[in-house]
Enzyme design. Structure first.
Site, short mmCIF file in Angstrom:
data_model
loop_
_atom_site.label_atom_id
_atom_site.label_comp_id
_atom_site.label_asym_id
_atom_site.label_seq_id
_atom_site.Cartn_x
_atom_site.Cartn_y
_atom_site.Cartn_z
N PHE A 82 -0.92 45.75 36.49
CA PHE A 82 -1.31 44.90 35.64
C PHE A 82 -1.72 43.51 35.98
CE2 PHE A 82 0.74 41.20 32.72
CZ PHE A 82 -0.24 41.65 31.68
N GLY A 83 -2.76 43.03 35.68
CA GLY A 83 -3.34 41.80 36.20
C GLY A 83 -3.12 40.60 35.01
N TYR A 84 -2.76 39.51 35.01
CA TYR A 84 -2.72 38.39 34.22
C TYR A 84 -3.48 36.96 34.63
CZ TYR A 84 1.21 37.08 36.97
OH TYR A 84 2.29 36.85 38.19
N GLY A 85 -3.84 37.26 35.78
CA GLY A 85 -4.51 36.05 36.64
C GLY A 85 -5.79 36.34 36.79
N SER A 86 -6.23 36.25 38.14
CA SER A 86 -7.51 36.49 38.60
C SER A 86 -7.85 37.89 38.59
CB SER A 86 -7.75 35.82 40.09
OG SER A 86 -6.85 36.58 40.94
N GLU B 248 -2.38 38.77 47.49
CA GLU B 248 -1.26 38.00 46.56
C GLU B 248 -0.09 37.68 47.63
OE1 GLU B 248 -1.74 37.49 43.59
OE2 GLU B 248 -3.33 38.84 43.15
#
Length: 269
Positions: free
Chosen positions: A4-8, A85
């Site tokens: 799951f990605g919520y930024g870049s 990250e």
């Protein structure tokens, strides 16, 4: 494995994947509270990037996308993402709520073809008659409550240990995974809005790069001035805001929108 990605990761998925699904996790707020000393800043002048903060409202949504990683690519992708990250983020499982029939959803695409494919079903989208450029539908119907999962009232899953104050430093999340080789999310299950577990990169408040809140003007000026190996900090902000608008209006939260306006204002001087 699902990531799951919520930024870049929403706009810069520089790794092979075979599915992409739009949706959200619950029980968190996305905040520019994490220092970036590499990608969007330097040790002397750190930028600001996003992490998730537990919300007092268990139904608060943070929008983003999940990517399905083919089993053969999991090891190499995780190695790449762990490096990307590295400054304070850990892998943790989270419950993801998919949005059915979203124009940006992609299913069963060969990884080598991803750069040429924008959506699962072109018939669901509109095309500009004068050029082959894809025009993504911008409709609030892509948002809101959907399917069985959205009515459950369950908060996105991060273990109670991680949520509890003061315990984060004792948790080793590096080997956590939501993947199950015998389970796969199907097109039909997404159409029904069934939630499933994905892995996300989460920077707890106890990590050394967490810088927390500041005034809107202070955060905007920091983002405006900083840059790092991946480019200007302001571009990170603008790309995230643009990506959320592509998903739907609800995805652009107040914190993100106010920072975008404040940094745009600084650019105008």
């Amino acid at each position: 494995m699902w990531i799951f990605g919520y930024g870049s990761l929403v706009w810069k998925a520089d790794f092979p994947y075979i599915k992409k699904v739009v949706g959200y996790v619950k029980g968190f707020e996305r905040k520019f509270y994490q220092a970036s000393i590499d990608h969007r800043g330097t040790p002397d002048q750190p930028g600001r990037v996003v992490t998730l903060i537990p919300s007092a409202d268990p139904n608060t949504k943070v929008w983003g996308v999940v990517y399905k990683i083919h089993r053969r690519d999991v090891e190499s992708v995780l190695k790449q993402l762990d490096m990307r990250e590295a400054t304070g983020y850990e892998r943790v499982p989270a419950e993801f709520f998919p949005v059915p029939n979203h124009a940006l959803n992609i299913f069963d695409i060969e990884p080598q073809h991803l750069n040429q494919i924008s959506v699962i079903n072109p018939s669901d989208c509109k095309f500009n008659n004068s050029s082959p450029t894809l025009v993504v539908p911008f409709a609030d119907s892509n948002c809101g409550d959907h399917g069985n999962g959205s009515d459950s009232g369950r908060s996105s899953f991060i273990s109670d240990e991680i949520r509890s104050k003061g315990d984060e430093s004792d948790i080793d999340c590096s080997n956590m995974s939501s993947d199950d080789d015998d389970f796969d999310v199907t097109y039909d299950s997404v159409r029904e809005g069934q939630p499933f577990f994905a892995t996300m990169y989460f920077a707890a408040e106890c990590n050394e790069h967490f810088i927390g809140s500041a005034s809107l003007d202070q955060m905007a000026l920091q983002i405006f001035k900083c840059s790092g190996a991946s480019g200007q900090n302001r571009d990170y902000l603008f790309n995230l805001a643009h990506s959320m608008r592509e998903i739907c209006t609800e995805a652009l939260d107040t914190h993100l929108m106010e920072l975008e306006v404040a940094v745009r204002l600084l650019e105008s001087f």
